[in-house]
Design a protein around this motif. Structure first.
Motif, PDB file in Angstrom:
ATOM      1  N   ILE A  11       0.842  -1.194   0.000  1.00  0.00           N
ATOM      2  CA  ILE A  11       0.000   0.000   0.000  1.00  0.00           C
ATOM      3  C   ILE A  11       0.877   1.243   0.000  1.00  0.00           C
ATOM      4  CG2 ILE A  11      -1.682   1.314   1.373  1.00  0.00           C
ATOM      5  CD1 ILE A  11      -2.847  -1.474   2.202  1.00  0.00           C
ATOM      6  N   GLY A  12       1.931   1.229   0.797  1.00  0.00           N
ATOM      7  CA  GLY A  12       2.855   2.359   0.825  1.00  0.00           C
ATOM      8  C   GLY A  12       3.487   2.610  -0.535  1.00  0.00           C
ATOM      9  N   ARG A  13       3.944   1.541  -1.187  1.00  0.00           N
ATOM     10  CA  ARG A  13       4.547   1.707  -2.523  1.00  0.00           C
ATOM     11  C   ARG A  13       3.552   2.296  -3.510  1.00  0.00           C
ATOM     12  NH1 ARG A  13       7.000  -3.126  -1.173  1.00  0.00           N
ATOM     13  NH2 ARG A  13       5.462  -4.371  -2.322  1.00  0.00           N
ATOM     14  N   ALA A  14       2.294   1.893  -3.406  1.00  0.00           N
ATOM     15  CA  ALA A  14       1.274   2.383  -4.341  1.00  0.00           C
ATOM     16  C   ALA A  14       1.066   3.888  -4.226  1.00  0.00           C
ATOM     17  CB  ALA A  14      -0.052   1.664  -4.100  1.00  0.00           C
ATOM     18  N   VAL A  15       1.316   4.447  -3.045  1.00  0.00           N
ATOM     19  CA  VAL A  15       1.125   5.894  -2.840  1.00  0.00           C
ATOM     20  C   VAL A  15       2.449   6.607  -2.597  1.00  0.00           C
ATOM     21  CG1 VAL A  15      -1.269   5.738  -2.080  1.00  0.00           C
ATOM     22  CG2 VAL A  15       0.551   5.547  -0.395  1.00  0.00           C
ATOM     23  N   ASN A  16       3.535   5.936  -2.958  1.00  0.00           N
ATOM     24  CA  ASN A  16       4.871   6.527  -2.862  1.00  0.00           C
ATOM     25  C   ASN A  16       5.233   6.954  -1.438  1.00  0.00           C
ATOM     26  OD1 ASN A  16       7.322   7.199  -4.055  1.00  0.00           O
ATOM     27  ND2 ASN A  16       6.702   9.328  -4.358  1.00  0.00           N
ATOM     28  N   MET A  17       4.984   6.065  -0.496  1.00  0.00           N
ATOM     29  CA  MET A  17       5.413   6.312   0.882  1.00  0.00           C
ATOM     30  C   MET A  17       5.938   5.006   1.469  1.00  0.00           C
ATOM     31  SD  MET A  17       1.857   6.642   3.163  1.00  0.00           S
ATOM     32  CE  MET A  17       1.340   8.149   2.474  1.00  0.00           C
ATOM     33  N   SER A  18       6.584   5.126   2.589  1.00  0.00           N
ATOM     34  CA  SER A  18       7.144   3.941   3.235  1.00  0.00           C
ATOM     35  C   SER A  18       6.035   3.122   3.888  1.00  0.00           C
ATOM     36  CB  SER A  18       8.143   4.381   4.317  1.00  0.00           C
ATOM     37  OG  SER A  18       7.449   5.041   5.366  1.00  0.00           O
ATOM     38  N   ARG A  19       6.400   1.922   4.278  1.00  0.00           N
ATOM     39  CA  ARG A  19       5.473   1.062   5.028  1.00  0.00           C
ATOM     40  C   ARG A  19       5.016   1.781   6.287  1.00  0.00           C
ATOM     41  NH1 ARG A  19       6.036  -1.446   9.574  1.00  0.00           N
ATOM     42  NH2 ARG A  19       8.264  -1.122   9.597  1.00  0.00           N
ATOM     43  N   GLN A  20       5.983   2.406   6.974  1.00  0.00           N
ATOM     44  CA  GLN A  20       5.646   3.123   8.203  1.00  0.00           C
ATOM     45  C   GLN A  20       4.717   4.296   7.919  1.00  0.00           C
ATOM     46  OE1 GLN A  20       8.727   2.382   7.170  1.00  0.00           O
ATOM     47  NE2 GLN A  20       9.879   1.393   8.810  1.00  0.00           N
ATOM     48  N   GLY A  21       4.959   4.987   6.806  1.00  0.00           N
ATOM     49  CA  GLY A  21       4.090   6.104   6.432  1.00  0.00           C
ATOM     50  C   GLY A  21       2.666   5.633   6.170  1.00  0.00           C
ATOM     51  N   ALA A  22       2.537   4.503   5.475  1.00  0.00           N
ATOM     52  CA  ALA A  22       1.212   3.948   5.201  1.00  0.00           C
ATOM     53  C   ALA A  22       0.542   3.520   6.503  1.00  0.00           C
ATOM     54  CB  ALA A  22       1.329   2.763   4.244  1.00  0.00           C
ATOM     55  N   ARG A  23       1.313   2.959   7.393  1.00  0.00           N
ATOM     56  CA  ARG A  23       0.748   2.523   8.676  1.00  0.00           C
ATOM     57  C   ARG A  23       0.273   3.716   9.503  1.00  0.00           C
ATOM     58  NH1 ARG A  23       3.459  -1.886  12.710  1.00  0.00           N
ATOM     59  NH2 ARG A  23       1.535  -2.309  13.803  1.00  0.00           N
ATOM     60  N   ARG A  24       1.027   4.813   9.454  1.00  0.00           N
ATOM     61  CA  ARG A  24       0.594   6.033  10.162  1.00  0.00           C
ATOM     62  C   ARG A  24      -0.634   6.640   9.492  1.00  0.00           C
ATOM     63  NH1 ARG A  24       6.167   6.880  10.832  1.00  0.00           N
ATOM     64  NH2 ARG A  24       6.281   8.102   8.932  1.00  0.00           N
ATOM     65  N   ARG A  25      -0.679   6.585   8.175  1.00  0.00           N
ATOM     66  CA  ARG A  25      -1.797   7.178   7.431  1.00  0.00           C
ATOM     67  C   ARG A  25      -3.081   6.385   7.641  1.00  0.00           C
ATOM     68  NH1 ARG A  25      -5.640   8.661   4.933  1.00  0.00           N
ATOM     69  NH2 ARG A  25      -5.737   9.618   2.900  1.00  0.00           N
ATOM     70  N   TRP A  26      -2.966   5.041   7.695  1.00  0.00           N
ATOM     71  CA  TRP A  26      -4.123   4.170   7.869  1.00  0.00           C
ATOM     72  C   TRP A  26      -3.895   3.216   9.038  1.00  0.00           C
ATOM     73  CZ3 TRP A  26      -2.155   4.747   2.743  1.00  0.00           C
ATOM     74  CH2 TRP A  26      -2.934   5.569   1.927  1.00  0.00           C
ATOM     75  N   PRO A  27      -3.852   3.721  10.267  1.00  0.00           N
ATOM     76  CA  PRO A  27      -3.611   2.837  11.409  1.00  0.00           C
ATOM     77  C   PRO A  27      -4.741   1.814  11.558  1.00  0.00           C
ATOM     78  CG  PRO A  27      -4.326   4.998  12.167  1.00  0.00           C
ATOM     79  CD  PRO A  27      -4.134   5.094  10.683  1.00  0.00           C
ATOM     80  N   GLY A  28      -4.362   0.603  11.901  1.00  0.00           N
ATOM     81  CA  GLY A  28      -5.346  -0.444  12.129  1.00  0.00           C
ATOM     82  C   GLY A  28      -5.955  -1.028  10.868  1.00  0.00           C
ATOM     83  N   LEU A  29      -5.477  -0.603   9.716  1.00  0.00           N
ATOM     84  CA  LEU A  29      -6.014  -1.090   8.448  1.00  0.00           C
ATOM     85  C   LEU A  29      -5.743  -2.580   8.285  1.00  0.00           C
ATOM     86  CD1 LEU A  29      -7.348  -0.158   5.774  1.00  0.00           C
ATOM     87  CD2 LEU A  29      -5.050   0.207   4.892  1.00  0.00           C
ATOM     88  N   ILE A  30      -4.575  -2.989   8.718  1.00  0.00           N
ATOM     89  CA  ILE A  30      -4.165  -4.381   8.565  1.00  0.00           C
ATOM     90  C   ILE A  30      -3.838  -4.931   9.935  1.00  0.00           C
ATOM     91  CG2 ILE A  30      -2.401  -5.904   7.588  1.00  0.00           C
ATOM     92  CD1 ILE A  30      -2.171  -3.605   5.405  1.00  0.00           C
ATOM     93  N   SER A  31      -4.464  -6.031  10.252  1.00  0.00           N
ATOM     94  CA  SER A  31      -4.212  -6.662  11.533  1.00  0.00           C
ATOM     95  C   SER A  31      -3.266  -7.828  11.320  1.00  0.00           C
ATOM     96  CB  SER A  31      -5.524  -7.154  12.149  1.00  0.00           C
ATOM     97  OG  SER A  31      -5.260  -7.882  13.310  1.00  0.00           O
ATOM     98  N   ASN A  32      -2.134  -7.800  11.996  1.00  0.00           N
ATOM     99  CA  ASN A  32      -1.163  -8.894  11.879  1.00  0.00           C
ATOM    100  C   ASN A  32      -1.514 -10.044  12.806  1.00  0.00           C
ATOM    101  OD1 ASN A  32       0.354  -7.501  10.029  1.00  0.00           O
ATOM    102  ND2 ASN A  32       1.628  -6.543  11.578  1.00  0.00           N
ATOM    103  N   ARG A  33      -2.497  -9.820  13.646  1.00  0.00           N
ATOM    104  CA  ARG A  33      -2.838 -10.815  14.661  1.00  0.00           C
ATOM    105  C   ARG A  33      -4.058 -11.601  14.212  1.00  0.00           C
ATOM    106  NH1 ARG A  33      -5.879 -10.413  19.500  1.00  0.00           N
ATOM    107  NH2 ARG A  33      -5.175 -11.982  20.939  1.00  0.00           N
ATOM    108  N   THR A  34      -3.879 -12.872  14.017  1.00  0.00           N
ATOM    109  CA  THR A  34      -5.017 -13.748  13.751  1.00  0.00           C
ATOM    110  C   THR A  34      -5.082 -14.747  14.885  1.00  0.00           C
ATOM    111  OG1 THR A  34      -3.610 -15.137  12.383  1.00  0.00           O
ATOM    112  CG2 THR A  34      -4.972 -13.529  11.237  1.00  0.00           C
ATOM    113  N   PRO A  35      -6.204 -14.828  15.569  1.00  0.00           N
ATOM    114  CA  PRO A  35      -6.299 -15.741  16.715  1.00  0.00           C
ATOM    115  C   PRO A  35      -6.078 -17.197  16.302  1.00  0.00           C
ATOM    116  CG  PRO A  35      -8.268 -14.348  16.535  1.00  0.00           C
ATOM    117  CD  PRO A  35      -7.426 -14.095  15.334  1.00  0.00           C
ATOM    118  N   SER A  36      -5.292 -17.874  17.067  1.00  0.00           N
ATOM    119  CA  SER A  36      -5.059 -19.294  16.796  1.00  0.00           C
ATOM    120  C   SER A  36      -5.931 -20.111  17.734  1.00  0.00           C
ATOM    121  CB  SER A  36      -3.588 -19.628  17.015  1.00  0.00           C
ATOM    122  OG  SER A  36      -3.278 -19.512  18.377  1.00  0.00           O
ATOM    123  N   PRO A  37      -6.142 -21.386  17.408  1.00  0.00           N
ATOM    124  CA  PRO A  37      -6.996 -22.220  18.271  1.00  0.00           C
ATOM    125  C   PRO A  37      -6.468 -22.326  19.700  1.00  0.00           C
ATOM    126  CG  PRO A  37      -6.539 -23.344  16.194  1.00  0.00           C
ATOM    127  CD  PRO A  37      -5.718 -22.090  16.230  1.00  0.00           C
TER     128      PRO A  37
END
Length: 117
Positions: free
Chosen positions: A83-109
């Motif tokens: 997403i960051g590359r698509a808008v010419n910003m870093s991963r961190q920039g994209a994360r700051r721009r859209w916080p919580g957009l992507i959750s790295n946590r998936t509950p396991s059994p």
């Protein structure tokens, strides 16, 4: 070939096209805008202020569309780096721009949320 996708425009081509469309929007709105009383505001000043108002609206609309596209990309499996590359910003920039957009946590059994008591 019919049905074949055309290549996407370059950044410069996109910028030129959007500029052209926004300029036309400004011309149309200026034509329909009420005219101030004679002698109150110069024509150049009125046009510049109208241009600023239109550009503010365009900026808000683009930001809204960008948010929608980022949510759709994330829903489709894209991560912050893509997403960051698509808008010419870093991963961190994209994360700051859209916080919580992507959750790295998936509950396991075995996570506490899924344990039976």
């Amino acid at each position: 070939m019919p049905g074949r996708a055309s290549p996407s425009p370059s950044h410069g081509e996109t910028t030129a096209l959007v500029t052209q469309v926004v300029e036309e929007l400004i011309r149309r709105l200026a034509r329909d805008a009420p005219q101030p009383p004679a002698g109150t505001v110069t024509d150049a000043r009125r046009r510049a202020l109208l241009r600023l108002r239109v550009l503010r609206g365009v900026k808000q609309a683009v930001r809204h569309l960008e948010d929608q596209a980022a949510r759709a990309a994330a829903a489709g499996g894209a991560g912050y780096p893509e997403i960051g590359r698509a808008v010419n910003m870093s991963r961190q920039g994209a994360r700051r721009r859209w916080p919580g957009l992507i959750s790295n946590r998936t509950p396991s059994p075995t996570s506490p949320e899924h344990r039976s008591s």
